[in-house]
Design a protein around this motif. Sequence first.
Motif, PDB file in Angstrom:
ATOM      1  N   LEU A  28       1.069  -1.165   0.069  1.00 23.56           N
ATOM      2  CA  LEU A  28      -0.232  -0.133  -0.126  1.00 23.56           C
ATOM      3  C   LEU A  28       0.986   1.147   0.088  1.00 23.56           C
ATOM      4  N   ALA A  29       0.455   2.291  -0.923  1.00 24.91           N
ATOM      5  CA  ALA A  29       1.139   3.325  -0.641  1.00 24.91           C
ATOM      6  C   ALA A  29       0.559   4.309   0.169  1.00 24.91           C
ATOM      7  N   VAL A  30       1.036   4.807   1.322  1.00 26.22           N
ATOM      8  CA  VAL A  30       0.380   5.269   2.498  1.00 26.22           C
ATOM      9  C   VAL A  30       1.438   6.652   2.524  1.00 26.22           C
ATOM     10  N   ARG A  31       0.808   7.776   2.495  1.00 22.32           N
ATOM     11  CA  ARG A  31       1.420   9.214   2.724  1.00 22.32           C
ATOM     12  C   ARG A  31       1.469   9.391   4.375  1.00 22.32           C
ATOM     13  N   THR A  32       2.662   9.580   4.882  1.00 15.45           N
ATOM     14  CA  THR A  32       2.899   9.518   6.274  1.00 15.45           C
ATOM     15  C   THR A  32       3.300  10.866   6.754  1.00 15.45           C
TER      16      THR A  32
END
Length: 68
Positions: A28-32
């Motif tokens: 998953l590409a999760v912006r943190t």
Amino acid sequence: MNTHNPNEFRYRVRRSDDTSTRFDRVSLAVRTLSSNTLFQGEHEIGIEHHGALYRLKVTRQGKLILNK
């Protein structure tokens, strides 16, 4: 104190196509973002989402609470 591991949020476990109990990892590409970046010294921020206002607050214990 920041105790989370950003890598924990990068994968979701999903069941594979066969009926066994084997699981695959799906990336998953999760912006943190850092909470310091979001709050900028404040203890509460407002988040507008689909016309509704949500309040994200930092508690005295340093935990986050989201209220509508």
